[in-house]
Design a protein around this motif. Sequence first.
Motif, PDB file in Angstrom:
ATOM      1  N   LEU A  39       0.832  -1.200   0.000  1.00 34.77           N
ATOM      2  CA  LEU A  39       0.000   0.000   0.000  1.00 34.77           C
ATOM      3  C   LEU A  39       0.871   1.255   0.000  1.00 34.77           C
ATOM      4  CD1 LEU A  39      -2.761  -1.007   2.598  1.00 34.77           C
ATOM      5  CD2 LEU A  39      -3.106  -0.603   0.145  1.00 34.77           C
ATOM      6  N   SER A  84      -9.001  -5.005   1.532  1.00 35.23           N
ATOM      7  CA  SER A  84      -9.637  -3.819   2.112  1.00 35.23           C
ATOM      8  C   SER A  84      -9.796  -3.972   3.622  1.00 35.23           C
ATOM      9  CB  SER A  84     -11.005  -3.591   1.463  1.00 35.23           C
ATOM     10  OG  SER A  84     -10.861  -3.308   0.087  1.00 35.23           O
ATOM     11  N   MET A  90      -6.534  -3.282   5.139  1.00 37.76           N
ATOM     12  CA  MET A  90      -6.250  -1.858   5.135  1.00 37.76           C
ATOM     13  C   MET A  90      -6.939  -1.166   6.305  1.00 37.76           C
ATOM     14  SD  MET A  90      -6.961   1.037   2.170  1.00 37.76           S
ATOM     15  CE  MET A  90      -6.645  -0.157   0.881  1.00 37.76           C
ATOM     16  N   LEU A 144      -4.915   6.593   3.492  1.00 39.02           N
ATOM     17  CA  LEU A 144      -3.801   5.963   2.791  1.00 39.02           C
ATOM     18  C   LEU A 144      -2.574   6.871   2.840  1.00 39.02           C
ATOM     19  CD1 LEU A 144      -2.703   3.650   1.098  1.00 39.02           C
ATOM     20  CD2 LEU A 144      -3.722   4.703  -0.923  1.00 39.02           C
TER      21      LEU A 144
END
Length: 217
Positions: free
Chosen positions: A160, A181, A184, A196
């Motif tokens: 990422l 996801s 994340m 992010l």
Amino acid sequence: MKILLVDDHAVVRLGCSGLLRGMLPEVEIAEAGSGEEALQQVQASIPNLVIMDIGLPGISGLEATRRLRQRLPQLRVLFFSMHDELPLVRQALDAGAAGYVTKAAAPEVLVEAVRRVLAGYSYIEQALATRLACQRGDDPYGDPRLAGMTPREMEVFIMLAHGVPVRQIAERLCISGKTVSNHMTLLKNKLGVDSLAGLVHLALETGVLRIGEAKSA
């Protein structure tokens, strides 16, 4: 002498096995495409050396190494990975690896690493060894925000931070986009960031990502 080569990409296994057979004709090469397959093969026949990738489908190379070393503390493991981030290198060494070489290294570096590790020595690619030595006094792996991360979380975090899209992460790790996801979201909560961009900033702060490597997501 027997070497078990563990990588989920058949073309990488083909290239490595061809290189090693050409340079070390006395060595027998076996192959595995996953951590689970590696565990099964080692249980059936113990090799002298395991060359292990980190990013594998199912259990990671780090977890596979931990399990192998718990069963066979004398087993020699050399990591051969696309990753050169110091936290992952340290995780590999903490898992019991005797060496670490990146896939960007010259073929002769891999051959030398194999020879050294088979002979009972440790081998870390020179550029990585230098960076490890330079950061010893300010070790990013000691950051409490990274210390609690699992190998899989670290892999997702690094990708990422490098701007790899969720779909590509899912393909590389053989998991669903929904699972990426979820990773994340858990990472943001665990690392105390809300975006992010925050993950990228933290990666730069801790040395996981070096200036100039970040891409737009």
